[in-house]
Design an enzyme around this catalytic site. Structure first.
Site, PDB file in Angstrom:
ATOM      1  N   SER A   1       0.787  -1.320  -0.296  1.00 50.70           N
ATOM      2  CA  SER A   1      -0.076   0.134   0.056  1.00 50.70           C
ATOM      3  C   SER A   1       0.801   1.157  -0.047  1.00 50.70           C
ATOM      4  CB  SER A   1      -0.890  -0.022   1.207  1.00 50.70           C
ATOM      5  OG  SER A   1      -1.790   1.063   0.992  1.00 50.70           O
TER       6      SER A   1
ATOM      7  N   ASP B   1      -8.616  -4.224  -6.724  1.00 53.55           N
ATOM      8  CA  ASP B   1      -8.043  -3.384  -5.532  1.00 53.55           C
ATOM      9  C   ASP B   1      -8.227  -2.021  -5.965  1.00 53.55           C
ATOM     10  OD1 ASP B   1      -6.453  -2.248  -3.798  1.00 53.55           O
ATOM     11  OD2 ASP B   1      -4.762  -3.018  -4.084  1.00 53.55           O
TER      12      ASP B   1
END
Length: 664
Positions: free
Chosen positions: A446, A498
């Site tokens: 991330s 995602d």
């Protein structure tokens, strides 16, 4: 949609948003009214107890008041059900009914106070059933009043007065006049201040310095720019996301063209390369996940984590000089040991220090792969969120690198912080002194993946053989030239749909246009969209085929916006655009197209056979390119596909499947 205008200001609620809450309150009021009516009928003529006369009058007026409220609610719900999202014409009489309903709160409030006084009067000695009924009536009245007040606070728009003034009168004004320029300038500044106050309120629990104040202003301007040109309320966005999700599912269910299937059939050389990188990614994802410390370890081991950490981590701690930042009870370091399987002597440096633009990381020796691993933590605090949202672009200037370009400002500052720690504090020199033959590998998930990617670019000249594995990095990270440059040493791993890997300002603008278009052109009322959408998300089934104004139009006509669509966009005047700060000729644009770093491995869910107590999900992986992630996909898995434990599970599944194939 557009936002309801009452009391001379715009509110963050549409005239078609009263169907579901109004129907719920109508049901409660009907049950309540029937109960009071039955109580009054059964006990009629039996109010001779002390205080009974007042009770008789109270119940009689309450029955009439509830009947009036039920009539007003019925009219409110019926009118709110009319029309469509972009056609509020059939609901033009709703404000009058709403005023009537709000006026009825005054006698209800007075009657609730009188009921509370009557209940608290010790001289009242009426039948217990009647007394309890009055107590529950008073409680119900106060609960409804409190919930109404909370609802008004939620839908209150601080900019409602200014927005209403601009939206209703702006067309007829001379927008080139200095007076109009000053008005629009004030609106813009007010919107920025409102967003800044909201962000400060959310971050009230963290210590704020100059960096925070600069970030608050930058993020406030980002939100103001994004929401300033539409007249959407939250329920419109929810309806748009539901419609987009079902539209996507319908498109995905269509059979693919043969050419599209063949393009995903790589050669054996490419497949071998993919298998090697997947095996490496599976190994290094453990380090990226370990950087999250005890929150990740407890999340993945909820029943045993605390016991294991309390029993093992207290004795395993490197020298105090090797750790910076707070680690109460040694839980962070103990969790890292458990997840990676390393020994405490394998760690060169661990930093738990966390501020805006300064994120935790650790440096460790990986003897299995003969690598010095720099693992950067992802988003886990308000400071990290502020770093993520500092999405302005800046120019990354590096010596001896011709492929300079634009980068995400907040993540670049975080990478610069770690770069200075690694180089200036001699951390990497210490590591290579211990293991000079090892290679350098930088990993992160991330925010950590984005930071690791930019850090790898900064260290590339000094360490030409370094590798970087970025798991689920943010989409709006590097300009095209830098993204191409990183394909030689960075591997990005993206799972499914995602959301974060597709997040960039151009993609968000595209999502906003898609929401406006599909919502404006849907011919169904909003409450039907929401109800059927909730059923579809929970229970599945076939996507609904909502009729739209787009049906039957030719391709040329589709390129032109419909009137309904145009009504939902606030068109800025030339003077309004001129109010934006003029950029320097050599400065980067504020939000250009930014891309994922390096070569991209896209893991998708191939099949899923769910049983009562378990689920068997199979994944497939392939090389992909940045254009696949140029649009945000709406799905319940758009958040879960980003979670580090889900990414690690998918990688482990692929690794086990590959191992099984080799054994066969």
């Amino acid at each position: 949609m557009p936002g309801l205008v009452v009391f001379g200001r715009r509110w963050a609620i549409g005239s078609d948003d009263f169907v579901l809450p109004g129907a719920f309150e109508l049901f409660v009021r009907l049950v309540w009214w029937i109960g009071i009516l039955v109580l009054y009928t059964v006990h009629k003529g039996q109010f001779n107890c002390p205080g009974g006369g007042l009770l008789h009058s109270y119940l009689l007026v309450l029955i009439i008041l509830l009947a009036s409220i039920i009539c007003a609610l019925s009219a409110l719900v019926y009118i709110s059900m009319q029309g469509t999202i972009s056609n509020p014409g059939p609901r033009k009489s709703l404000p009058k009914v709403l005023y009537t309903r709000l006026l009825l709160y005054f006698p209800e409030f007075i009657w609730a106070v009188l009921g509370a006084v009557w209940v608290s009067d010790s001289s009242v000695q009426c039948e217990k059933t009647v007394t309890n009924a009055i107590i529950w009536t008073v409680i119900a009245s106060w609960v409804i009043i409190i919930f109404t007040i909370v609802g008004v606070v939620i839908v209150f728009d601080p900019l409602g007065g200014k927005k209403t003034f601009y939206l209703t009168d702006g067309v007829s004004r001379n927008l080139e006049s200095s007076q109009s320029e000053q008005l629009l300038y004030n609106v813009k500044n007010t919107a920025t201040r409102v967003w800044e106050k909201r962000i400060r309120l959310l971050c009230c629990c963290i210590v704020q310095d100059d960096d925070h104040r600069v970030a608050f202003t930058s993020i406030a301007e980002l939100f103001r720019n994004y929401f300033s040109d539409t007249d959407l309320v939250p329920s419109d966005i929810a309806a748009g996301l539901i419609l987009l999700h079902q539209e996507q599912d319908k498109m995905e269910s269509c059979p693919k063209e043969p050419e599209e299937v063949l393009c995903h059939s790589p050669s054996s050389v490419v497949t071998d390369d993919l298998d090697v990188e997947l095996e490496n990614a599976t190994h290094y994802m453990l380090f990226a996940a370990a950087a999250y410390g005890w929150p990740y370890y407890i999340y993945t081991n909820p029943f045993t984590a605390l016991c294991k950490l309390k029993g093992d981590c207290c004795g395993n701690r490197p020298a105090d000089s090797d750790i910076t930042g707070s680690d109460r009870h040694n839980f962070h370091f103990g969790s890292i040991l458990k997840i990676t399987g390393l020994q405490y002597r394998d760690f060169i440096h661990i930093s738990f220090h966390n501020k805006i633009y300064e994120i935790p990381f650790f440096v460790a020796l990986d003897h299995k792969k003969e690598a010095i691993v720099v693992a950067v933590r992802g988003t886990l605090s308000f400071e990290d969120i502020l770093t993520d949202l500092s999405a302005d672009c800046e120019d990354l200037t590096l010596e001896d690198v011709l492929e300079n370009g634009f980068v995400h400002k907040g993540i670049t500052q975080a990478a610069t912080y770690i770069y200075r720690k690694l180089i200036n504090d001699g951390i990497l020199n210490q590591a290579f002194t211990i293991a000079p033959e090892y290679k350098l590998v930088i990993v992160g998930h991330s925010l950590g993946g984005g930071t690791a990617s930019i850090l790898a670019i900064m260290l590339r000249n000094s360490f030409p053989t370094l590798r970087c594995y970025a798991f689920s990095p943010p989409g709006g990270l590097l300009s095209k030239s830098l993204a191409d440059y990183t394909k030689h040493f960075i591997i990005s791993v993206i799972l499914g749909k995602d959301l974060v890997a597709r997040l960039s300002m151009p993609n968000m603008e595209d999502l906003k246009r898609r929401i406006v278009r599909i919502v404006a052109n849907c011919n169904r009322p909003k409450y039907q969209i929401l109800l059927r959408g909730c059923w579809y998300e929970v229970f599945g089934g076939d996507p609904d085929d909502f009729p739209t104004e787009l049906d039957g139009r030719n391709q040329d006509a589709l390129s032109q916006p419909l009137l309904a669509e145009e009504s939902l966009m606030v068109h800025r005047s030339p003077s309004y655009n001129a109010l934006e700060d003029e950029p320097h000729p050599n400065s980067p644009p504020q939000y250009p197209h930014l891309y994922l770093p390096g070569k991209i491995i896209h893991i998708v869910e191939e099949s899923s056979s769910r049983r009562l107590c378990s689920s068997d999900i199979k994944y497939t992986a392939r090389w992909s390119n940045e254009t696949v992630f140029s649009s945000i996909l709406i799905s319940p898995k758009m958040i879960t596909d980003h979670m580090p434990d889900v990414v690690l599970k998918a990688l482990n599944s692929l690794s086990q499947e590959h191992g099984a194939c080799l054994s066969c």
